[in-house]
Design a protein around this motif. Structure first.
Motif, PDB file in Angstrom:
ATOM      1  N   VAL A  27      34.260   9.873  81.229  1.00 24.03           N
ATOM      2  CA  VAL A  27      35.100  10.332  80.123  1.00 24.03           C
ATOM      3  C   VAL A  27      35.134   9.271  79.017  1.00 24.03           C
ATOM      4  O   VAL A  27      35.016   9.584  77.831  1.00 24.03           O
ATOM      5  CB  VAL A  27      36.526  10.653  80.606  1.00 24.03           C
ATOM      6  N   ALA A  28      35.272   8.014  79.429  1.00 28.92           N
ATOM      7  CA  ALA A  28      35.295   6.921  78.452  1.00 28.92           C
ATOM      8  C   ALA A  28      33.995   6.877  77.653  1.00 28.92           C
ATOM      9  O   ALA A  28      34.008   6.688  76.426  1.00 28.92           O
ATOM     10  CB  ALA A  28      35.532   5.594  79.167  1.00 28.92           C
ATOM     11  N   GLN A  29      32.873   7.062  78.332  1.00 31.91           N
ATOM     12  CA  GLN A  29      31.578   7.027  77.647  1.00 31.91           C
ATOM     13  C   GLN A  29      31.431   8.217  76.701  1.00 31.91           C
ATOM     14  O   GLN A  29      30.952   8.073  75.566  1.00 31.91           O
ATOM     15  CB  GLN A  29      30.446   7.016  78.659  1.00 31.91           C
ATOM     16  N   ALA A  30      31.838   9.398  77.157  1.00 27.74           N
ATOM     17  CA  ALA A  30      31.742  10.590  76.307  1.00 27.74           C
ATOM     18  C   ALA A  30      32.647  10.459  75.084  1.00 27.74           C
ATOM     19  O   ALA A  30      32.284  10.880  73.980  1.00 27.74           O
ATOM     20  CB  ALA A  30      32.105  11.832  77.114  1.00 27.74           C
ATOM     21  N   HIS A  31      33.826   9.868  75.277  1.00 30.18           N
ATOM     22  CA  HIS A  31      34.741   9.662  74.157  1.00 30.18           C
ATOM     23  C   HIS A  31      34.155   8.656  73.164  1.00 30.18           C
ATOM     24  O   HIS A  31      34.235   8.849  71.941  1.00 30.18           O
ATOM     25  CB  HIS A  31      36.094   9.172  74.675  1.00 30.18           C
ATOM     26  N   GLN A  32      33.559   7.606  73.678  1.00 30.97           N
ATOM     27  CA  GLN A  32      32.938   6.606  72.805  1.00 30.97           C
ATOM     28  C   GLN A  32      31.812   7.236  71.980  1.00 30.97           C
ATOM     29  O   GLN A  32      31.670   6.953  70.783  1.00 30.97           O
ATOM     30  CB  GLN A  32      32.397   5.442  73.629  1.00 30.97           C
ATOM     31  N   THR A  33      31.024   8.094  72.605  1.00 23.92           N
ATOM     32  CA  THR A  33      29.948   8.772  71.893  1.00 23.92           C
ATOM     33  C   THR A  33      30.505   9.653  70.780  1.00 23.92           C
ATOM     34  O   THR A  33      29.984   9.673  69.656  1.00 23.92           O
ATOM     35  CB  THR A  33      29.113   9.628  72.855  1.00 23.92           C
ATOM     36  N   LEU A  34      31.581  10.382  71.073  1.00 28.25           N
ATOM     37  CA  LEU A  34      32.185  11.268  70.082  1.00 28.25           C
ATOM     38  C   LEU A  34      32.735  10.485  68.892  1.00 28.25           C
ATOM     39  O   LEU A  34      32.501  10.847  67.734  1.00 28.25           O
ATOM     40  CB  LEU A  34      33.304  12.083  70.731  1.00 28.25           C
ATOM     41  N   THR A  35      33.462   9.418  69.161  1.00 31.28           N
ATOM     42  CA  THR A  35      34.074   8.662  68.066  1.00 31.28           C
ATOM     43  C   THR A  35      33.044   7.878  67.263  1.00 31.28           C
ATOM     44  O   THR A  35      33.273   7.584  66.086  1.00 31.28           O
ATOM     45  CB  THR A  35      35.148   7.702  68.596  1.00 31.28           C
ATOM     46  N   ALA A  36      31.913   7.561  67.873  1.00 32.01           N
ATOM     47  CA  ALA A  36      30.875   6.815  67.160  1.00 32.01           C
ATOM     48  C   ALA A  36      30.020   7.714  66.283  1.00 32.01           C
ATOM     49  O   ALA A  36      29.268   7.221  65.434  1.00 32.01           O
ATOM     50  CB  ALA A  36      29.976   6.088  68.155  1.00 32.01           C
TER      51      ALA A  36
END
Length: 228
Positions: A27-36
């Protein structure tokens, strides 16, 4: 208070802590991808409900859970996570909800894929099921002669839905006392959705945490390990 777009709903018995924290990391990785990329100000929350136990707040290696995670020690239910999902949905604050069991994972692009379909009530996307079902590499399977939402063809991990649809219009998550609750609830959401988008980009990995823990192995994983 910042607007939370996605609430991740995760029931757990606390028997698979390594798999659970791998799910959190996804989830943390997917969120980082979205915000980036698409939504720099997007926020998520992950609600983890433990079934009748006081579950761990830190990973087996001692790493703390990210700030977006909220833990709940709930009364024992033993109903395949169904009652826990309902409780967590009522506590959710996101405009959209995603269902992620503690031995599954999001793909790195999952939230980007869901974000592109955020204007629909219901988004249905495939998940990788090859770890669990070698003969069925992904779900759902498209068959022009059959409805997409049908028994054994769709998993909660396949969907992202607005909270308005799931909680307000459909009343949350209905328990049926077994695995068939997945189909029953997704069918209800699909029938009451004002709009649905079906896409072909993979958003999840089923059984991603298989093999990380010696405890909490389900019947299917145990049979696979015995066969191997």
């Amino acid at each position: 208070m910042p607007t939370i777009i996605y609430t991740i709903i995760t029931p757990s018995t606390a028997a698979r802590p390594r798999a659970l924290f791998a799910a959190i990391a996804s989830v943390a990785q997917a969120h980082q991808t979205l915000t980036a990329t698409d939504a720099p100000d997007a926020h998520v929350e992950m609600l983890i409900g433990y079934d009748g136990v006081t579950g761990p707040r830190v990973a087996p290696d001692g790493a703390p859970a990210p700030d977006f995670v909220r833990f709940y020690d709930l009364p024992h239910d033993g109903d395949y996570g169904n009652a826990i999902r309902h409780t967590l949905l009522r506590a959710s604050r996101g405009t959209h909800v995603i269902f992620l069991d503690d031995d599954n994972a999001l793909t790195p692009d999952a939230l980007r894929i869901h974000y592109a379909a955020r204007h629909a009530d219901l988004h249905i996307a495939p998940i990788d099921t090859s770890r669990a079902f070698p003969n069925v590499p992904q779900l759902p399977v498209h068959d022009p002669a059959k409805p997409l939402v049908r028994p054994t063809n769709i998993d909660p991990l396949c969907i992202c839905a607005t909270r308005d649809l799931v909680v307000t219009r459909c009343g949350g998550w209905t328990s049926t006392g077994g695995y068939e609750a997945d189909y029953v609830n997704i069918l209800k959401y699909s029938r009451r959705a004002h709009s649905t988008i079906v896409s072909d980009a993979i958003v999840g990995i089923y059984d991603a945490g298989n093999g990380l823990d010696s405890t909490g192995v389900n019947w299917r994983q145990a049979a696979k390990e015995k066969k191997e």
